[in-house]
Motif scaffolding. Structure first.
Motif, mmCIF file in Angstrom:
data_model
loop_
_atom_site.group_PDB
_atom_site.id
_atom_site.type_symbol
_atom_site.label_atom_id
_atom_site.label_comp_id
_atom_site.label_asym_id
_atom_site.label_seq_id
_atom_site.Cartn_x
_atom_site.Cartn_y
_atom_site.Cartn_z
ATOM 1 N N LEU A 35 2.019 1.991 -3.601
ATOM 2 C CA LEU A 35 1.017 2.473 -4.559
ATOM 3 C C LEU A 35 1.094 3.989 -4.676
ATOM 4 C CD1 LEU A 35 -2.130 0.295 -3.720
ATOM 5 C CD2 LEU A 35 -0.533 0.019 -5.632
ATOM 6 N N LEU A 36 1.091 4.657 -3.530
ATOM 7 C CA LEU A 36 1.195 6.117 -3.556
ATOM 8 C C LEU A 36 2.576 6.567 -4.001
ATOM 9 C CD1 LEU A 36 0.072 8.959 -2.888
ATOM 10 C CD2 LEU A 36 0.960 8.625 -0.563
ATOM 11 N N TYR B 12 0.838 -1.205 0.000
ATOM 12 C CA TYR B 12 0.000 0.000 0.000
ATOM 13 C C TYR B 12 0.870 1.251 0.000
ATOM 14 C CZ TYR B 12 -3.550 -3.416 1.074
ATOM 15 O OH TYR B 12 -4.372 -4.519 1.014
ATOM 16 N N TYR C 22 -4.290 3.195 -5.090
ATOM 17 C CA TYR C 22 -4.118 3.730 -3.743
ATOM 18 C C TYR C 22 -5.442 4.273 -3.201
ATOM 19 C CZ TYR C 22 -2.890 7.095 -0.112
ATOM 20 O OH TYR C 22 -2.853 7.814 1.059
#
Length: 288
Positions: A24-25, A21, A42
């Motif tokens: 993703l950003l 996670y 995200y």
């Protein structure tokens, strides 16, 4: 992705899940905010987290728990917050800083969750001699895993929250955490893990590499004058091991930002989620 299936019924933002996670950003930022697939995944992940994983204890603490699928259409949520999960307030704040969506309501929502969960992560330190590796809410905050292994996630979030909000309280929390490291973990030749935070001096023969590489780096950057260390959130992204990577501005044409996802209600409606207390079922996590 079509054809992929999960090999577990458990989903959370702590051990064995967190870096996915996070990247993703950060991949969206590192590619010059061109690769919208990372941004959208995200946003979808954060929306799902707020619907399913975000919870509030009876003593008012917001936290991000793990969930398990028990049967089709039914989800069970535990009541544990891992120290590892406490990178999430910083991640959410970083997304707000980089305007991961054009929807101001979503940005405000993400920052609110970041600050609410950030307060809970800070309380893992202020409520004890130093943070345990996890706490459980049954119904109020109490120790779940009594070890401390010098994890960096909370000070990481304090650093980012301070840089994003400019609120001195995050800096003050970070200073208190540094003092706890010195008081509880300092030994003659460095720092040592604790078998139990309940007993000062209950050391293991282990100093974690990420104490220096991550925790102390984030603490240093929280307090150093910015003009002396030109590493900022605009031009650098810290990977999951706190190495600063310069943002790449791709020569390709920047993609148009597609419509954002609809904001999730907050507080969440969790009437379909069954709470459990997994104190005896939570496995001990390896250092990472």
């Amino acid at each position: 992705t079509k054809g992929l299936k999960s090999n577990t019924n458990r989903m959370g933002f702590g051990g064995a899940n967190d870096s996915y996670y996070e990247y993703l950003l950060k991949m969206w930022i590192l590619t010059g905010k061109i690769e919208n697939k990372f941004r959208l995944m995200y946003l979808q992940s954060m929306e799902s987290m707020m619907k399913k994983n975000l919870a509030q204890s009876e003593d008012g603490y917001w936290y991000i728990a793990s969930i398990s699928r028990t049967s089709p259409g039914k989800v069970r949520r535990d009541t544990v917050l891992e120290h590892l999960t406490c990178f999430m307030p910083g991640l959410l704040a970083l997304g707000v800083y980089h305007k991961v969506t054009d929807d101001e309501d979503v940005l405000k929502q993400h920052l609110k969750v970041a600050e609410d969960v950030g307060e809970t992560c800070a309380a893992m330190y202020t409520n004890y001699n130093i943070s345990p590796d996890s706490v459980v809410f049954q119904p109020n905050m109490s120790i779940n895993d009594q070890r401390n292994i010098q994890r960096p996630e909370v000070v990481e979030s304090m650093f980012i929250l301070y840089k994003v909000t400019k609120n001195e309280k995050w800096k003050n929390y970070a200073w208190g955490m540094y003092q706890q490291f010195e008081d509880m973990l300092r030994v003659d030749n460095g720092y040592a893990d604790l078998n139990s935070i309940k007993k000062k001096g209950d050391y293991t023969d282990m100093m974690e590499s990420f104490l220096l590489a991550e925790a102390f780096k984030y603490l240093y950057l929280t307090f150093v004058d910015e003009d002396k260390v030109p590493i900022d959130l605009d031009n650098y992204v810290f990977n999951t091991e706190a190495h600063p990577l310069p943002v790449s501005f791709s020569p390709r044409k920047k993609e148009t930002m597609p419509p954002t996802l609809q904001p999730t209600s907050y507080p969440v409606d969790d009437t379909k989620i069954e709470e459990i207390n997994p104190r005896l079922k939570t496995p001990k996590l390896d250092s990472s």
